[in-house]
Design an enzyme around this catalytic site. Structure first.
Site, PDB file in Angstrom:
ATOM      1  N   ALA A 105       1.110  -0.733   0.111  1.00  0.00           N
ATOM      2  CA  ALA A 105       0.067   0.275   0.049  1.00  0.00           C
ATOM      3  C   ALA A 105       0.732   1.252   0.255  1.00  0.00           C
ATOM      4  CB  ALA A 105      -1.254  -0.092   0.878  1.00  0.00           C
ATOM      5  N   GLY A 157       0.849  -5.311   1.056  1.00  0.00           N
ATOM      6  CA  GLY A 157      -0.246  -5.396  -0.082  1.00  0.00           C
ATOM      7  C   GLY A 157       0.169  -6.674  -1.220  1.00  0.00           C
ATOM      8  N   GLU A 213      -0.215  -9.458  -0.577  1.00  0.00           N
ATOM      9  CA  GLU A 213      -1.342 -10.267  -0.625  1.00  0.00           C
ATOM     10  C   GLU A 213      -2.402  -9.812  -1.947  1.00  0.00           C
ATOM     11  OE1 GLU A 213      -1.993  -6.483   2.501  1.00  0.00           O
ATOM     12  OE2 GLU A 213      -2.878  -8.365   4.007  1.00  0.00           O
ATOM     13  N   GLU A 230       4.720  -5.003   7.003  1.00  0.00           N
ATOM     14  CA  GLU A 230       3.992  -3.716   7.737  1.00  0.00           C
ATOM     15  C   GLU A 230       4.192  -3.830   9.150  1.00  0.00           C
ATOM     16  OE1 GLU A 230       2.788  -6.213   6.011  1.00  0.00           O
ATOM     17  OE2 GLU A 230       1.022  -5.057   4.545  1.00  0.00           O
TER      18      GLU A 230
END
Ligand code: HXC
Length: 258
Positions: free
Chosen positions: A65, A109, A112, A132
């Site tokens: 992200a 992300g 993911e 993260e």
């Protein structure tokens, strides 16, 4: 919708989505994810498409992200927006198969998103991670859940708690990726594999995908029962007749429902 952060094209029944924010290593901002979702919906609705490929550049599938976009948000902001991941699940809900072709970084992300695809082909320079923890956060798009299911608790826990990156060989060893391809050949190989899938009977690829996914959502006995019912149902399909006739007649099958 004109895209700014992705490129899309189709080739021989394959819908290809290329993440394209090179200055930020394909980090996901809201715009990029809206575009990915829109493109996935369009390919899903397009009868000429039988399989999708999501890929990035040779340096990065996606570095996660967009930290710069996220940094100043507060709790109310992220709650109100169901921040960034709300529409991501759409990728995992597609009925058509989706291949992630991952070269370079697939972090946060990015990892993911790859996990939401049906399988991952990795370039030999791929690096997977959930970093993260090192920016004071944790995975927010299914990382703790899908990683644990796919590679087991110990490795998933280590990756999420330490942020350690995993290289392509380790990822193949632990079943995170289906196989490794030299990075220069990754895109072409992913498209080739996707074309193969797109040329099979579409209703049967849909049912096959749904059946494998059941393995992650139900008990073994229910999953096996589901599979048997689905298996029986294909005997009502013209494509089952064609596939088995072609085998006995020593010719290539021509599936009607493609
Ligand atoms: C915003 C990013 C970014 C990110 C890289 N960039 N990752 N911008 N968000 N996630 C930008 C950098 O700021 C830099 O821009 C440019 O991309 C190149 O990155 P460098 O760091 O200079 O490249 P390099 O030294 O090769 O290092 C690559 C890297 C590193 C190891 C991938 O960039 C990195 O650690 N990135 C962050 C990875 C991360 O923590 N991801 C998780 C995010 S949280 P400038 O303008 O400076 O040149 C997350 C939560 C998901 O994903 C929850 C659900 C949404």
């Amino acid at each position: 919708m004109a895209y700014e952060c992705i490129l899309t094209e189709s080739d021989g029944g394959v819908g290809i989505i290329t993440l394209n924010r090179p200055d930020a290593l394909n980090a996901f901002n809201q715009k990029l994810m809206n575009e990915v979702t829109d493109a996935v919906h369009k390919f899903e609705a397009d009868d000429s498409i039988g399989c999708m490929v999501i890929t990035g550049s040779e340096k990065a599938f996606a570095a996660g992200a967009d930290i710069k976009e996220m940094a100043s948000k507060n709790y109310i902001d992220v709650l109100k927006e169901d921040f960034i991941t709300a529409n991501w699940e759409e990728v995992s809900k597609t009925r058509k198969p989706v291949i992630a072709a991952v070269a370079g970084y697939a972090l946060g992300g990015g990892c993911e998103l790859a996990l939401m695809c049906d399988f991952i082909l990795a370039g030999d320079n791929a690096k997977f991670g959930q970093p993260e923890i090192s920016i004071g956060a944790l995975p927010g798009a299914g990382g703790t859940q899908r990683l644990a299911r796919f590679i087991g608790k110990s490795k998933a826990m280590e990756m999420c708690l330490t942020g350690r990156m995993m290289d392509a060989e380790e990822a193949e060893r632990c079943g995170l990726v289906s196989r490794i391809v030299p990075v220069g050949e990754l895109r072409a190989e992913a498209i080739e594999v996707a074309k193969k899938i797109a040329n099979f009977s579409r209703p049967i690829t849909t049912l096959t995908k749904e059946s494998v996914n059941r393995a992650f959502e139900t008990t073994l006995s229910e999953g096996v029962r589901f599979e048997r019912r689905v298996f029986h149902s294909v005997f009502a399909f013209e494509d089952q007749k064609e596939g088995m006739a072609a085998f006995t007649e020593k010719r290539k099958p021509v599936f009607k429902h493609r």
